[in-house]
Design a protein around this motif. Structure first.
Motif, short mmCIF file in Angstrom:
data_model
loop_
_atom_site.label_atom_id
_atom_site.label_comp_id
_atom_site.label_asym_id
_atom_site.label_seq_id
_atom_site.Cartn_x
_atom_site.Cartn_y
_atom_site.Cartn_z
N ARG A 10 -6.11 7.73 -3.55
CA ARG A 10 -5.56 7.69 -2.20
C ARG A 10 -6.20 6.52 -1.47
NH1 ARG A 10 -5.82 10.95 2.88
NH2 ARG A 10 -3.65 11.08 3.54
N VAL A 11 -5.37 5.70 -0.81
CA VAL A 11 -5.87 4.50 -0.14
C VAL A 11 -5.24 4.37 1.26
CG1 VAL A 11 -6.41 3.17 -2.22
CG2 VAL A 11 -4.09 3.11 -1.30
N LYS A 12 -5.85 3.50 2.06
CA LYS A 12 -5.36 3.18 3.40
C LYS A 12 -5.23 1.66 3.50
CE LYS A 12 -8.10 6.84 5.52
NZ LYS A 12 -9.15 7.13 6.51
N TRP A 13 -4.26 1.20 4.30
CA TRP A 13 -4.12 -0.22 4.55
C TRP A 13 -3.45 -0.40 5.91
CZ3 TRP A 13 -1.24 2.55 1.10
CH2 TRP A 13 0.13 2.55 1.25
N ASN A 14 -3.61 -1.61 6.46
CA ASN A 14 -3.04 -1.90 7.77
C ASN A 14 -1.66 -2.52 7.62
OD1 ASN A 14 -5.25 -1.02 9.30
ND2 ASN A 14 -6.32 -2.94 8.91
N THR A 15 -0.75 -2.12 8.51
CA THR A 15 0.58 -2.71 8.61
C THR A 15 0.81 -3.10 10.05
OG1 THR A 15 1.77 -0.68 9.18
CG2 THR A 15 1.42 -1.09 6.83
N THR A 20 -1.67 2.81 7.45
CA THR A 20 -0.81 3.60 6.58
C THR A 20 -1.64 4.14 5.43
OG1 THR A 20 1.10 2.24 7.11
CG2 THR A 20 1.24 3.50 5.10
N THR A 21 -1.30 5.33 4.96
CA THR A 21 -1.97 5.90 3.80
C THR A 21 -0.96 6.09 2.68
OG1 THR A 21 -1.60 8.14 4.61
CG2 THR A 21 -3.71 7.13 5.17
N GLY A 22 -1.49 6.11 1.48
CA GLY A 22 -0.64 6.30 0.31
C GLY A 22 -1.48 6.42 -0.94
N GLU A 51 2.20 3.27 -2.98
CA GLU A 51 3.36 3.98 -2.44
C GLU A 51 2.94 4.68 -1.15
OE1 GLU A 51 5.43 7.83 -4.02
OE2 GLU A 51 6.26 6.07 -5.06
N SER A 52 3.66 4.40 -0.08
CA SER A 52 3.38 4.98 1.22
C SER A 52 3.67 6.48 1.22
CB SER A 52 4.23 4.30 2.29
OG SER A 52 4.19 5.02 3.50
N GLU A 53 2.76 7.28 1.78
CA GLU A 53 2.99 8.72 1.90
C GLU A 53 4.11 9.01 2.89
OE1 GLU A 53 -0.73 10.50 3.02
OE2 GLU A 53 -1.52 10.39 0.99
N LYS A 54 4.22 8.19 3.92
CA LYS A 54 5.21 8.44 4.97
C LYS A 54 6.63 8.06 4.55
CE LYS A 54 4.19 7.82 9.38
NZ LYS A 54 3.88 7.18 10.66
N GLY A 56 7.53 6.55 1.34
CA GLY A 56 7.81 6.55 -0.09
C GLY A 56 8.08 5.17 -0.65
N LYS A 57 8.03 4.14 0.20
CA LYS A 57 8.27 2.78 -0.26
C LYS A 57 7.05 2.22 -0.96
CE LYS A 57 11.69 1.73 3.25
NZ LYS A 57 12.06 0.86 4.37
N ARG A 58 7.32 1.30 -1.88
CA ARG A 58 6.25 0.67 -2.64
C ARG A 58 6.03 -0.77 -2.21
NH1 ARG A 58 6.71 2.95 -8.83
NH2 ARG A 58 6.43 5.13 -8.24
N ALA A 59 4.78 -1.20 -2.29
CA ALA A 59 4.41 -2.58 -1.95
C ALA A 59 3.20 -2.97 -2.79
CB ALA A 59 4.07 -2.68 -0.47
N ALA A 60 2.95 -4.26 -2.87
CA ALA A 60 1.79 -4.77 -3.61
C ALA A 60 0.74 -5.24 -2.60
CB ALA A 60 2.19 -5.91 -4.52
N HIS A 61 -0.52 -4.93 -2.89
CA HIS A 61 -1.62 -5.35 -2.03
C HIS A 61 -2.79 -5.82 -2.88
CE1 HIS A 61 -0.03 -3.90 1.80
NE2 HIS A 61 0.41 -2.84 1.14
#
Length: 70
Positions: A10-15, A20-22, A51-54, A56-61
């Motif tokens: 489980r991770v967090k990142w800024n948007t 956002t968590t996922g 993958e965002s918990e809110k 469900g979209k995926r992104a690369a970080h």
């Protein structure tokens, strides 16, 4: 900065909308495309597919953009 992340972590990142968590889906070590964007990952500079918990979209970080969550 999170290091040694693995699938399911489980991770967090800024948007632009705030924090956002996922979860980590996988560690990407080769070029790929997500949502029409090229992810310039390599073995030397891996990125993490999350993958965002809110939404469900995926992104690369990059690892430096992610923080381990609870």
């Amino acid at each position: 900065m999170a290091k040694n992340l693995k699938s399911g972590d489980r991770v967090k990142w800024n948007t632009s909308q705030g924090e956002t968590t996922g979860k980590v889906v996988k560690k990407q070590t080769s070029r790929t495309k997500i949502k029409g964007h090229t992810v310039a990952a390599s073995k030397e500079k891996p990125q993490y597919i999350v993958e965002s918990e809110k939404s469900g979209k995926r992104a690369a970080h990059k690892a430096g953009e992610l923080r381990k969550g609870k």
